[in-house]
Write a protein that holds these residues in place. Structure first.
Motif, PDB file in Angstrom:
ATOM      1  N   ARG A 137      -5.817  29.344   6.552  1.00  0.00           N
ATOM      2  CA  ARG A 137      -7.419  29.624   6.607  1.00  0.00           C
ATOM      3  C   ARG A 137      -7.504  31.187   7.460  1.00  0.00           C
ATOM      4  O   ARG A 137      -9.333  31.315   7.008  1.00  0.00           O
ATOM      5  N   ALA A 138      -6.748  32.087   8.120  1.00  0.00           N
ATOM      6  CA  ALA A 138      -7.103  33.261   8.122  1.00  0.00           C
ATOM      7  C   ALA A 138      -6.780  33.820   7.093  1.00  0.00           C
ATOM      8  O   ALA A 138      -8.394  34.407   6.922  1.00  0.00           O
ATOM      9  N   ALA A 139      -6.414  33.919   6.392  1.00  0.00           N
ATOM     10  CA  ALA A 139      -6.103  34.742   5.074  1.00  0.00           C
ATOM     11  C   ALA A 139      -6.872  33.987   4.049  1.00  0.00           C
ATOM     12  O   ALA A 139      -6.210  33.568   2.503  1.00  0.00           O
ATOM     13  N   LYS A 140      -8.012  34.065   3.724  1.00  0.00           N
ATOM     14  CA  LYS A 140      -8.106  33.545   1.973  1.00  0.00           C
ATOM     15  C   LYS A 140      -8.200  33.726   0.962  1.00  0.00           C
ATOM     16  O   LYS A 140      -7.911  35.117   0.790  1.00  0.00           O
ATOM     17  N   GLY A 141      -7.232  33.462   0.240  1.00  0.00           N
ATOM     18  CA  GLY A 141      -7.056  33.635  -1.109  1.00  0.00           C
ATOM     19  C   GLY A 141      -5.701  33.727  -1.140  1.00  0.00           C
ATOM     20  O   GLY A 141      -5.226  33.514  -2.358  1.00  0.00           O
TER      21      GLY A 141
END
Length: 168
Positions: A137-141
């Motif tokens: 969720r926090a490190a999109k991609g």
């Protein structure tokens, strides 16, 4: 491409299987150093500008306060860019079933497209909890690989477990 080990670790009074003991180097930092020996990856210490207390119980209260507030503590430094890295090993202690909020500050600062994050978490029995999902969720991609849970009180002997994890 180079590899990076970004880790959050706290020295001072820590919890060890039911007791508190002061340590000069945090358990996650010990694991990160072992991992650097095995991978040749560069190390980056995620540090809060205003660190938590050295006292264990006070630290727990501060970490819970930050979690409830969904805080993003300011860091002492951040790598200018992660462009040179395609693999990032992310180390952190399990705080209240997730990562310390400073790790969120780090993760939310970058574009993670095309990068793989390999999580490793020190704890005394709570394992990874939901941290793999929290990282997604926090490190999109980012591609988030299967994480590794390490018992903090046994981290000095964790080299074989780290080697096995690296082999996949």
């Amino acid at each position: 491409m180079k590899k990076l080990i970004a880790y959050y670790s706290r020295a001072g009074e820590n919890y060890f299987s039911g007791t508190h003991r002061a340590i000069a180097v945090g358990n996650t930092e010990k694991a990160a150093r072992l991992l650097a020996e095995l991978t040749g990856a560069e190390l980056f210490h995620i540090e809060q500008k205003v660190p938590y207390s050295d006292d264990y119980d006070t630290c727990v209260a501060e970490a819970r306060r930050d979690l409830r507030a969904n805080a993003r503590p300011e860091l002492t430094a951040l790598p200018e860019s992660l462009d040179d890295y395609d693999e990032i090993y992310l180390g952190y202690p399990n705080y209240c079933g997730t990562m310390p909020m400073a790790v969120y500050t780090f993760l939310e600062h970058y574009d993670w497209q095309g990068k793989t994050i390999h999580p490793f978490c020190t704890n005394e029995g709570s394992g990874l909890s939901n941290t793999e999902q929290d990282i997604r969720r926090a490190a999109k991609g980012a591609r988030v690989a299967h994480g590794l849970s390490l018992r903090g009180s046994a981290v000095e002997g964790a080299k074989p477990k780290l080697e096995q994890w690296l082999r996949g």
